[in-house]
Design a protein around this motif. Structure first.
Motif, PDB file in Angstrom:
ATOM      1  N   MET A   1       0.843  -1.194   0.000  1.00  0.00           N
ATOM      2  CA  MET A   1       0.000   0.000   0.000  1.00  0.00           C
ATOM      3  C   MET A   1       0.877   1.243   0.000  1.00  0.00           C
ATOM      4  N   ILE A 161      -2.971   0.687  -4.245  1.00  0.00           N
ATOM      5  CA  ILE A 161      -2.684  -0.732  -4.029  1.00  0.00           C
ATOM      6  C   ILE A 161      -2.356  -1.380  -5.365  1.00  0.00           C
ATOM      7  N   LEU A 172      -8.852   3.975   3.136  1.00  0.00           N
ATOM      8  CA  LEU A 172      -8.806   3.050   4.263  1.00  0.00           C
ATOM      9  C   LEU A 172      -8.615   3.837   5.555  1.00  0.00           C
ATOM     10  N   ALA A 176      -5.828   0.948   9.772  1.00  0.00           N
ATOM     11  CA  ALA A 176      -5.541  -0.171   8.879  1.00  0.00           C
ATOM     12  C   ALA A 176      -4.226   0.058   8.143  1.00  0.00           C
ATOM     13  N   VAL A 177      -4.020   1.277   7.648  1.00  0.00           N
ATOM     14  CA  VAL A 177      -2.808   1.593   6.887  1.00  0.00           C
ATOM     15  C   VAL A 177      -1.574   1.517   7.779  1.00  0.00           C
ATOM     16  N   GLY A 179      -1.388   0.260  10.875  1.00  0.00           N
ATOM     17  CA  GLY A 179      -1.276  -1.059  11.507  1.00  0.00           C
ATOM     18  C   GLY A 179      -0.616  -2.059  10.577  1.00  0.00           C
ATOM     19  N   PHE A 180      -0.999  -2.037   9.305  1.00  0.00           N
ATOM     20  CA  PHE A 180      -0.375  -2.912   8.309  1.00  0.00           C
ATOM     21  C   PHE A 180       1.109  -2.585   8.175  1.00  0.00           C
ATOM     22  N   TRP A 181       1.432  -1.293   8.141  1.00  0.00           N
ATOM     23  CA  TRP A 181       2.829  -0.874   8.045  1.00  0.00           C
ATOM     24  C   TRP A 181       3.646  -1.406   9.220  1.00  0.00           C
ATOM     25  N   VAL A 183       2.996  -3.980  11.286  1.00  0.00           N
ATOM     26  CA  VAL A 183       3.113  -5.447  11.224  1.00  0.00           C
ATOM     27  C   VAL A 183       4.153  -5.849  10.183  1.00  0.00           C
ATOM     28  N   LEU A 184       4.182  -5.127   9.070  1.00  0.00           N
ATOM     29  CA  LEU A 184       5.172  -5.402   8.032  1.00  0.00           C
ATOM     30  C   LEU A 184       6.586  -5.183   8.555  1.00  0.00           C
TER      31      LEU A 184
END
Length: 234
Positions: A1, A161, A172, A176-177, A179-181, A183-184
């Motif tokens: 993303m 995306i 989004l 979400a943005v 949090g995804f970053w 976790v990555l």
């Protein structure tokens, strides 16, 4: 993303955010003007090297332009490539203005620098013998992302995306943005080269956590955490 913009208005001009972007850009233009070997020498001289900070190692006299402790700050304004610079400045432009709005110009400067320091420590302390220089604003910017997540988790972010040869634009929630970053970064850390090369994912994690921890100290008292979205676009 790939975030492109957020849907979150501010009440002040983000003068410090703009200043950081301008300074980082000018420094990188200066780096590029030096040429190949001089570019590398600048990274060694002004980048944060764990072995020089904590391992007792010293640089050759011609490279020791500043004391090792000062490289914690100088390293935040260096970048290794155009993509490195553009990626960092994009994130700072999208998310920095709202965090600056929540704490004011002067506090934002101190907050940003402290997050950058925390990021360097998080990357350097687990491997104090590393001679790989750390450069880039991403550690400090990670702190900005951590603060933004606590302040505006419901703000909508327009992201690009890539899906194979196609791309899709979607809105989004920031949670979400970001949090995804995050976790990555955790996943990437697990697979990172233990010798310290490549991307400093530990610095990203350290900066992000520092931003979350420091935010309650630096934000204005009237600024709420977990604020609802203030402006939605269809």
């Amino acid at each position: 993303m790939i975030p492109l913009r957020d849907d979150n208005p501010t009440t002040i001009q983000p003068l410090v955010t703009i200043a950081f972007i301008v300074v980082c850009s000018l420094v990188f233009l200066w780096q590029n003007s030096l040429g190949g070997r001089s570019f590398e020498a600048t990274v060694l001289s002004l980048g944060a090297i764990p072995a020089a900070l904590f391992g007792g190692k010293t640089l050759p006299p011609e490279l020791a332009l500043v004391p090792p402790a000062l490289t914690v700050f100088t390293s935040m304004f260096l970048h290794g490539s155009w993509m490195h610079l553009i990626g960092n400045m994009l994130y700072l432009w999208i998310f920095g203005n709202n965090v600056e709005d929540a704490m004011g110009h002067v506090r934002f400067v101190l907050f940003y620098l402290l997050c950058g320091i925390a990021a360097v420590l998080a990357q350097a302390l687990p491997n104090t013998d590393s001679t790989v220089p750390m450069i880039g604003a991403s550690g400090a910017i990670s702190g900005v992302l951590g603060a933004y997540l606590l302040l505006y988790p419901h703000a909508r972010v327009l992201v690009l995306i890539p899906i194979g040869f196609y791309t899709r634009l979607v809105h989004l929630p920031a949670m979400a943005v970001l949090g995804f970053w995050f976790v990555l970064q955790l996943i990437s850390t697990a697979f990172a080269d233990p010798r310290g090369g490549g991307v400093a994912f530990g610095a990203h994690i350290g900066g992000f956590i520092a931003g979350m921890a420091l935010l309650p100290i630096f934000k204005y008292r009237h600024v709420r955490l977990f604020a609802p979205s203030r402006h939605l676009r269809q």
